[in-house]
Design an enzyme around this catalytic site. Structure first.
Site, mmCIF file in Angstrom:
data_model
loop_
_atom_site.group_PDB
_atom_site.id
_atom_site.type_symbol
_atom_site.label_atom_id
_atom_site.label_comp_id
_atom_site.label_asym_id
_atom_site.label_seq_id
_atom_site.Cartn_x
_atom_site.Cartn_y
_atom_site.Cartn_z
ATOM 1 N N SER A 179 -6.387 0.360 6.274
ATOM 2 C CA SER A 179 -5.834 0.205 4.935
ATOM 3 C C SER A 179 -4.433 0.794 4.795
ATOM 4 C CB SER A 179 -6.835 0.845 3.960
ATOM 5 O OG SER A 179 -6.514 0.542 2.650
ATOM 6 N N ASP A 378 -12.220 -9.491 3.031
ATOM 7 C CA ASP A 378 -11.446 -8.539 2.221
ATOM 8 C C ASP A 378 -10.281 -9.239 1.537
ATOM 9 O OD1 ASP A 378 -10.228 -6.184 1.205
ATOM 10 O OD2 ASP A 378 -9.075 -5.918 3.043
ATOM 11 N N HIS A 435 -13.296 -4.978 3.757
ATOM 12 C CA HIS A 435 -12.163 -4.085 3.992
ATOM 13 C C HIS A 435 -12.423 -3.065 5.107
ATOM 14 C CE1 HIS A 435 -8.381 -2.341 2.679
ATOM 15 N NE2 HIS A 435 -8.930 -1.161 2.576
#
Ligand SMILES: *[C@@H]1O[C@H](CO)[C@@H](O)[C@H](O)[C@H]1NC(C)=O
Ligand SMILES: *[C@@H]1O[C@H](CO)[C@@H](O)[C@H](O)[C@H]1NC(C)=O
Ligand SMILES: *[C@@H]1O[C@H](CO)[C@@H](O)[C@H](O)[C@H]1NC(C)=O
Ligand SMILES: *[C@@H]1O[C@H](CO)[C@@H](O)[C@H](O)[C@H]1NC(C)=O
Ligand SMILES: *[C@@H]1O[C@H](CO)[C@@H](O)[C@H](O)[C@H]1NC(C)=O
Ligand SMILES: *[C@@H]1O[C@H](CO)[C@@H](O)[C@H](O)[C@H]1NC(C)=O
Ligand SMILES: *[C@@H]1O[C@H](CO)[C@@H](O)[C@H](O)[C@H]1NC(C)=O
Length: 461
Positions: A179, A378, A435
């Site tokens: 991320s 995601d 994610h």
């Protein structure tokens, strides 16, 4: 065990915010010291490392999380200077720890503790079926590597002296992140490479860090590229259409007329004010309107990290667990646990809008193994965007990489995604993963991690 402590101290310094002795010169102390210190009833092993001017205070084998017999763990603090105490949790590899590489894990956020990734994705234990105590994770990344989890704040800077052991010098070093780590890992890796160059030139006294691998899943690298991809992804992904054609066209038009110019100004001027304005621009113009539609189309709740219906997301059971005083005492923690912190400062500095493609380009060009992998369910850092990022990397293999097609990637004959690589640069799309990829596809993730750290390439099995 001495080698391990020196090794950990050196590696921790490599990712600490404070440069203790960047010139690596004289130190007031002359000998490393080891002793036991008792604080509030907890017995810490203390190791003062002269070469790095650092102090490690840690609890050995707390029995928390990693319960595989014979696998050592250490948890505690690295102290550099007077007022910096960085929390770390180190797990030896389950197989062959003396030969295994060392891999640091830094979480995203900004401001997410690395215990998030540890307990929800790749650590030795995880929480299943709403249980309040963790159980062993058979696909933990320390099956293969010595894993060092480090808490925020994380920046750049390292220092090392001339007393590091040969084990440390020769050890392969890798870093995994997710991320928002797409922002700081390229920067941090480039910094290590610069320090290595300074060592080679003789401008800096120390040892090179054998930085070999950098893996970033569902990374956020460049808002100009990824905001545009966000519009495409919500219009046309392999799971479900969220926005219709007219809304897609409208957003794309606003991207062109409003968002892109704001991002261009951020990139050219580099000021916090302009970058924060760009962040505000795409939040208001693209993110909030998309979110409103997404919410409307998700009748049973929603999670932007997994657009499927029904979605799944990692449990946050670890938060309550780590906030228990008995657990904190066992692992030697001196502060209460905060899972997510420190976002505000990052946002007002406009960091979200800045591009880290230049740093990413430098490390790819330097020949470091770089893996950009993305769970394809995601939205937040979706695979359309990370593929566009991979294509935007400036390096000698750029054209060859761009023209290559994605090939199937299999785990024991089952297709788990697609990939392409040129030299040491690899892109992967992982199916049926949101994610936090290893949470959704643990077995495939471990295979990918192992292959990547071993050879720099991924190979279908
Ligand atoms: C876990 O708890 C939540 C809320 O209490 C519940 O909705 C869910 O079904 C539970 N999951 C399992 C696997 O038991
Ligand atoms: C390390 O550096 C110090 C100071 O520069 C020097 O006195 C010492 O001999 C060196 N030790 C080794 C093992 O090279
Ligand atoms: C949607 O994506 C697929 C696969 O990438 C592509 O072939 C198709 O043309 C796209 N459709 C639209 C309407 O953009
Ligand atoms: C497209 O989506 C927008 C936003 O949800 C909605 O307001 C509009 O009515 C839709 N248009 C069509 C033709 O369905
Ligand atoms: C946005 O700008 C790009 C590049 O300038 C152009 O190719 C595209 O057609 C524009 N799209 C819209 C919707 O204006
Ligand atoms: C840590 O903070 C949480 C949330 O405020 C609280 O519930 C918990 O009791 C605290 N734990 C300790 C050991 O103080
Ligand atoms: C790829 O990585 C290997 C091992 O780290 C290294 O020896 C090689 O030079 C790199 N390849 C390129 C093209 O940089």
């Amino acid at each position: 065990m001495q080698w391990l402590l020196k090794f950990a101290a050196g590696a921790l310094l490599a990712v600490s915010t404070v440069v203790a002795t960047s010139d690596g010169t004289a130190s007031p102390r002359t000998a490393n010291r080891r002793y036991i210190e008792e604080r509030n009833g907890v017995h810490y092993n203390v190791f003062e490392h002269v070469a790095t001017r650092s102090k490690l205070s840690f609890v050995k084998n707390s029995g928390i999380c990693e319960t595989t017999p014979g696998v050592n763990q250490y948890s505690g603090y690295l102290t550099v200077g007077e007022n910096m105490n960085m929390w770390f949790w180190f797990f030896e590899a389950r197989e062959n720890p003396q030969k295994a590489p060392l891999v640091a894990y830094l979480d995203g956020g900004p401001g997410a503790a690395s215990e998030y990734g540890l307990f929800t994705q790749i650590g030795p234990c995880h929480f299943v079926n709403n249980e309040t105590t963790p159980s062993l994770n058979p696909y933990a990344f320390n099956n293969y590597a010595n894993m060092l989890y480090i808490d925020q704040p994380i920046g750049v800077g390292f220092s090392y002296g001339n007393e590091t052991t040969t084990e440390y010098e020769n050890r392969d070093f890798g870093v995994v992140t997710e991320s928002y780590g797409g922002h700081y890992l390229p920067e941090f890796t480039r910094y290590i490479l610069e320090q290595n160059d300074a060592v080679i030139r003789g401008d800096l006294q120390g040892e090179e860090i054998r930085m070999v691998g950098v893996a970033i899943h569902n990374g956020w690298f460049d808002a100009a590229i990824q905001e545009k991809s966000n519009i495409e992804y919500m219009y046309n992904n392999s799971y479900r259409q969220i926005i219709n054609e007219s809304f897609h066209d409208e957003l794309l038009d606003k991207y062109n007329t409003t968002v892109k110019p704001a991002l261009d100004l951020c990139h050219t001027s580099g000021t916090n004010a302009n970058c924060f304005a760009a962040y505000t621009s795409y939040s208001n113009t693209i993110e909030f309107p998309i979110l409103a539609v997404f919410r409307e189309k998700s009748s049973n709740g929603y999670y932007l990290g997994d657009i499927r219906e029904p979605y799944s997301r990692p449990p946050s059971t670890h938060v309550e667990y780590l906030q228990r005083s008995d657990i904190q005492r066992a692992i030697g923690a001196k502060a209460n646990y905060t899972d997510q912190a420190g976002e505000i400062g990052f946002y007002y500095s406009g960091d979200d809008a800045r591009s880290f493609i230049p740093q990413l380009s430098d490390i790819v060009q330097a020949g470091i193994k770089v893996l950009i992998w993305t769970g394809d369910a995601d939205y937040v850092s979706n695979w359309y965007g990370t593929l566009d990022v991979a294509h935007a990397v400036e390096w000698s293999g750029k054209d060859e990489f761009a023209t290559k097609t994605l090939e199937p990637y299999t785990l024991n004959g089952v297709e788990k995604g697609t990939f392409k690589s040129v030299d040491n640069f690899t892109f992967m799309r992982i199916y049926e993963a949101g994610h936090n990829v290893p949470f959704y596809q643990p077995e495939a993730s471990l295979q990918i991690f192992r292959q990547f750290m071993e050879t720099g390439n991924v190979n279908p099995t």
